[in-house]
Scaffold this motif. Structure first.
Motif, short mmCIF file in Angstrom:
data_model
loop_
_atom_site.label_atom_id
_atom_site.label_comp_id
_atom_site.label_asym_id
_atom_site.label_seq_id
_atom_site.Cartn_x
_atom_site.Cartn_y
_atom_site.Cartn_z
N GLN A 133 0.83 -1.21 0.00
CA GLN A 133 0.00 0.00 0.00
C GLN A 133 0.86 1.25 0.00
OE1 GLN A 133 -2.37 -0.72 3.50
NE2 GLN A 133 -3.88 -1.96 2.41
N GLU A 134 1.96 1.22 0.78
CA GLU A 134 2.83 2.39 0.87
C GLU A 134 3.51 2.67 -0.47
OE1 GLU A 134 2.91 4.50 3.21
OE2 GLU A 134 1.56 3.33 4.46
N PHE A 135 4.03 1.62 -1.11
CA PHE A 135 4.75 1.82 -2.36
C PHE A 135 3.83 2.24 -3.50
CE2 PHE A 135 8.32 -0.52 -0.46
CZ PHE A 135 9.38 0.25 -0.93
N SER A 136 2.54 2.04 -3.34
CA SER A 136 1.60 2.43 -4.39
C SER A 136 1.06 3.84 -4.22
CB SER A 136 0.42 1.44 -4.42
OG SER A 136 -0.34 1.53 -3.23
N THR A 137 1.43 4.51 -3.12
CA THR A 137 0.88 5.84 -2.87
C THR A 137 1.67 6.92 -3.60
OG1 THR A 137 2.24 6.20 -0.90
CG2 THR A 137 0.10 5.15 -0.58
N LYS A 138 0.97 7.91 -4.08
CA LYS A 138 1.61 9.05 -4.74
C LYS A 138 2.41 9.86 -3.73
CE LYS A 138 0.56 12.87 -7.91
NZ LYS A 138 1.32 13.91 -7.20
N VAL A 139 1.97 9.85 -2.47
CA VAL A 139 2.68 10.60 -1.42
C VAL A 139 4.12 10.12 -1.30
CG1 VAL A 139 2.78 11.10 1.05
CG2 VAL A 139 0.57 11.08 -0.12
N LEU A 140 4.30 8.79 -1.21
CA LEU A 140 5.64 8.24 -1.08
C LEU A 140 6.44 8.49 -2.34
CD1 LEU A 140 7.75 6.60 0.47
CD2 LEU A 140 6.76 4.53 -0.53
N ARG A 141 5.82 8.30 -3.47
CA ARG A 141 6.51 8.50 -4.75
C ARG A 141 7.05 9.92 -4.86
NH1 ARG A 141 6.23 6.50 -10.19
NH2 ARG A 141 6.42 8.15 -11.72
N ASP A 142 6.20 10.90 -4.58
CA ASP A 142 6.60 12.30 -4.71
C ASP A 142 7.63 12.68 -3.66
OD1 ASP A 142 4.84 12.45 -6.79
OD2 ASP A 142 3.28 13.52 -5.68
N PHE A 143 7.40 12.26 -2.42
CA PHE A 143 8.32 12.61 -1.32
C PHE A 143 9.70 12.00 -1.55
CE2 PHE A 143 9.72 11.74 3.21
CZ PHE A 143 10.14 13.04 3.44
N SER A 144 9.73 10.74 -1.98
CA SER A 144 11.01 10.08 -2.20
C SER A 144 11.76 10.72 -3.38
CB SER A 144 10.81 8.59 -2.44
OG SER A 144 10.05 8.33 -3.59
N SER A 145 11.03 11.12 -4.41
CA SER A 145 11.67 11.75 -5.57
C SER A 145 12.30 13.07 -5.18
CB SER A 145 10.65 11.96 -6.69
OG SER A 145 10.25 10.72 -7.23
N VAL A 146 11.58 13.86 -4.41
CA VAL A 146 12.14 15.15 -3.95
C VAL A 146 13.38 14.91 -3.10
CG1 VAL A 146 11.71 17.13 -2.45
CG2 VAL A 146 9.95 16.39 -4.06
N THR A 147 13.32 13.90 -2.24
CA THR A 147 14.44 13.60 -1.36
C THR A 147 15.67 13.18 -2.15
OG1 THR A 147 12.95 12.92 0.42
CG2 THR A 147 15.22 12.13 0.54
N PHE A 148 15.51 12.24 -3.09
CA PHE A 148 16.65 11.79 -3.88
C PHE A 148 17.19 12.90 -4.77
CE2 PHE A 148 15.61 7.49 -2.62
CZ PHE A 148 16.83 6.84 -2.69
N ARG A 149 16.33 13.74 -5.29
CA ARG A 149 16.79 14.86 -6.11
C ARG A 149 17.61 15.84 -5.27
NH1 ARG A 149 14.04 15.79 -11.07
NH2 ARG A 149 12.59 14.09 -11.56
N THR A 150 17.13 16.14 -4.08
CA THR A 150 17.83 17.07 -3.20
C THR A 150 19.23 16.55 -2.86
OG1 THR A 150 15.76 17.84 -2.22
CG2 THR A 150 17.77 18.22 -0.96
N ASN A 151 19.31 15.28 -2.52
CA ASN A 151 20.60 14.72 -2.15
C ASN A 151 21.51 14.51 -3.36
OD1 ASN A 151 20.24 14.60 0.66
ND2 ASN A 151 19.01 12.75 0.48
N THR A 152 20.92 14.30 -4.54
CA THR A 152 21.73 14.21 -5.76
C THR A 152 22.37 15.56 -6.07
OG1 THR A 152 20.35 12.42 -6.64
CG2 THR A 152 21.70 13.64 -8.21
N ILE A 153 21.66 16.64 -5.81
CA ILE A 153 22.24 17.97 -5.98
C ILE A 153 23.42 18.16 -5.04
CG2 ILE A 153 21.81 20.44 -5.63
CD1 ILE A 153 18.93 19.94 -6.64
N LYS A 154 23.27 17.71 -3.78
CA LYS A 154 24.38 17.80 -2.82
C LYS A 154 25.60 17.04 -3.34
CE LYS A 154 21.56 18.19 1.39
NZ LYS A 154 21.23 17.53 2.70
#
Length: 510
Positions: A133-154
């Motif tokens: 259920q968690e992996f299918s939510t848009k909330v997790l998808r969007d939050f994780s993408s923002v997180t990985f993008r932020t750390n990739t910039i670092k």
């Protein structure tokens, strides 16, 4: 060979080894009972110890002789297979007969507790349902993408500084820090800041990695329970690392519970991190929360970091493929070579639609994962007597393992070029990415236990890789260096992966 030295320095173990070998000699000459057919016995558990530093290559060598074989162990049977037909039977057709069982749970529970990777039956189904259920939510998808993008910039800023100063960097260490930071943000909702050098975060990360390695050594150390009882040797070291892990994780859980209790009016959908959503249901059971999150960290951190490290290594060994990947990325993002942009501007162009236009990058990632699957070996326990599709019997209580690392190197599966790094094998004649059978490409399991995070992993791997390979060129600091793996639950790069990094033409410091 830490584990070998630790054991072979013990005279009792050495004498016991000779006894086991004597028993093995007699065992080989016994005739099968009751007319049952068993897989050929290729070696003993002692051979695993003696070849521990190159364990997976040793198992691969055995697999070149036998698609399935036994290793003699006086405690219980051990069956290993690379046959896709057997794998499908174990993971799907007769799934109910193969699980973690007491043996695997006893080896891994000190670190992973009763998380999804150690349990069977109703416990597994409950966690699987929640995780699905968690992996299918848009909330997790969007939050994780923002997180990985932020750390990739670092990470991009660190690489830019290295390029300016001609500094040689350990890219493997940076990937491990990036993914630990990202997974902790997604899992716990806290900033670990390993990339920034946070001491507490680094201390936890090192302890987690060491505990991972020491736990895996239990599979080939028949004396580990004795060492644990007397708190000596590797078990004493494991205990010290577990204390660091537990002290840190329980502190985070308690803080999260207190925060949740103070904000009961917030909608569950506003709680982005996974721990917040589990706390809603299991706030009175910190041990359950600890086990859930550590399993999630193991599943999310290591596979992504490991896959990126081995990808960069292979692309350094094959610069023509690195250039082909970079060319596809720049074309998909519509970036002209003469345009001058920084990493922040670049990542803004990495949209979902753009990622879909990178089949060669996807193929390169799959090829790297084929040769270096994060989980090199996946053991199960047979809950009852059974006969595999190859006609050989397994006994109740036997450990039955399929081996993604060895399978990725089998010529009967991948052809005569199985040992070559060749992304083209994943593309059809029109250049489109072609899926392979999950019972052939087993890096993400298959059947009811298929990895829920497969698309999650690929998406974030492509985000990281597209930014780094679109902005930078990588070369090994020692172009003749041949990297090996560290034997652990996952196939980590052994030692630092030192690379020289330079900016692609047209890119400036972010």
């Amino acid at each position: 060979m830490a584990v070998s030295v630790d054991l072979l320095s013990n005279p009792v173990f050495v004498l016991g080894s000779f006894l086991v070998l004597f028993i093995f000699h007699n065992y080989l000459h016994k005739q099968p009972q009751h007319g049952k057919k068993y897989h050929p016995t290729a070696a003993t558990v002692l051979h695993l110890l003696f070849n521990y530093d190159k364990l997976h290559d040793y198992m691969t060598t055995l697999s070149e002789k036998y698609k399935a074989y036994r290793l003699y162990n006086p405690v219980h049977g051990m069956v290993y297979t690379t046959d896709p037909v057997n794998v499908e039977y174990i993971l799907k057709t007769n799934f109910k007969n193969y699980g973690k069982g007491y043996y695997i749970r006893s080896v891994t529970s000190d670190l992973l507790g009763e998380g999804i990777f150690t349990v069977d039956g109703d416990q597994w189904r409950e966690q699987r349902k929640v995780a699905s259920q968690e992996f299918s939510t848009k909330v997790l998808r969007d939050f994780s993408s923002v997180t990985f993008r932020t750390n990739t910039i670092k990470l991009g800023k660190i690489l830019s500084q290295a390029a300016d100063s001609n500094e040689i960097i350990d890219i493997n260490d940076l990937f491990m820090k990036l993914t630990m930071d990202s997974i902790f943000k997604v899992g716990f909702g806290i900033e670990l800041d390993n990339l920034g050098g946070n001491e507490e975060g680094v201390r936890f990360s090192l302890a987690f990695d060491d505990a991972n390695n020491l736990t895996y050594k239990r599979f080939v150390d028949p004396t580990w329970k004795i060492k644990k009882f007397f708190n000596i040797g590797l078990e004493a070291e494991l205990k010290r690392n577990l204390k660091i892990i537990d002290d840190f994780v329980y502190k985070v859980i308690q803080l999260k519970i207190e925060q949740m209790q103070m904000s009961k009016d917030e909608s569950l959908l506003k709680k982005d991190d996974i721990l917040s959503r589990f706390v809603e249901v299991h706030h009175n059971n910190p041990k359950y929360l600890r086990d859930i999150i550590l399993n999630f960290v193991l599943a999310g951190k290591d596979p992504i970091a490991i896959s990126m490290s081995w990808l960069i290594y292979e692309l350094c060994k094959h610069p023509e493929i690195q250039e082909k990947v970079a060319k596809e990325i720049l074309e998909a993002l519509n970036v002209k070579s003469e345009e001058i942009i920084d990493v922040v501007d670049f990542i803004d162009r990495v949209t979902d639609s753009a990622l879909e236009k990178m089949p060669y990058l996807h193929a390169a990632l799959s090829e790297s994962i084929r040769l270096y699957p994060a989980l090199p070996m996946d053991p199960k326990v047979s809950f009852g007597d059974d006969v595999l599709p190859d006609g050989c019997s397994v006994k109740r209580g036997d450990m039955v393992a399929y081996m993604p690392y060895a399978m990725g190197r089998m010529k009967f599966i991948w052809g005569d070029d199985a040992l070559e790094f060749k992304p083209e094998r994943w593309l059809d004649q029109d250049g489109r990415y072609r899926q392979e059978s999950p019972f052939k490409f087993t890096a993400f399991q298959a059947g009811p236990r298929t990895c829920l995070g497969r698309e999650f992993a690929y998406r974030h791997l492509k985000i990281i890789a597209s930014v780094l390979l679109g902005c930078f060129v990588f070369k090994l600091s020692n172009e003749k260096q041949v990297m090996s793996y560290r034997v652990s639950i996952n196939v980590h790069v052994e030692g630092p992966l030192r690379v020289c990094v330079s900016r692609r033409s047209g890119f400036q410091n972010p």
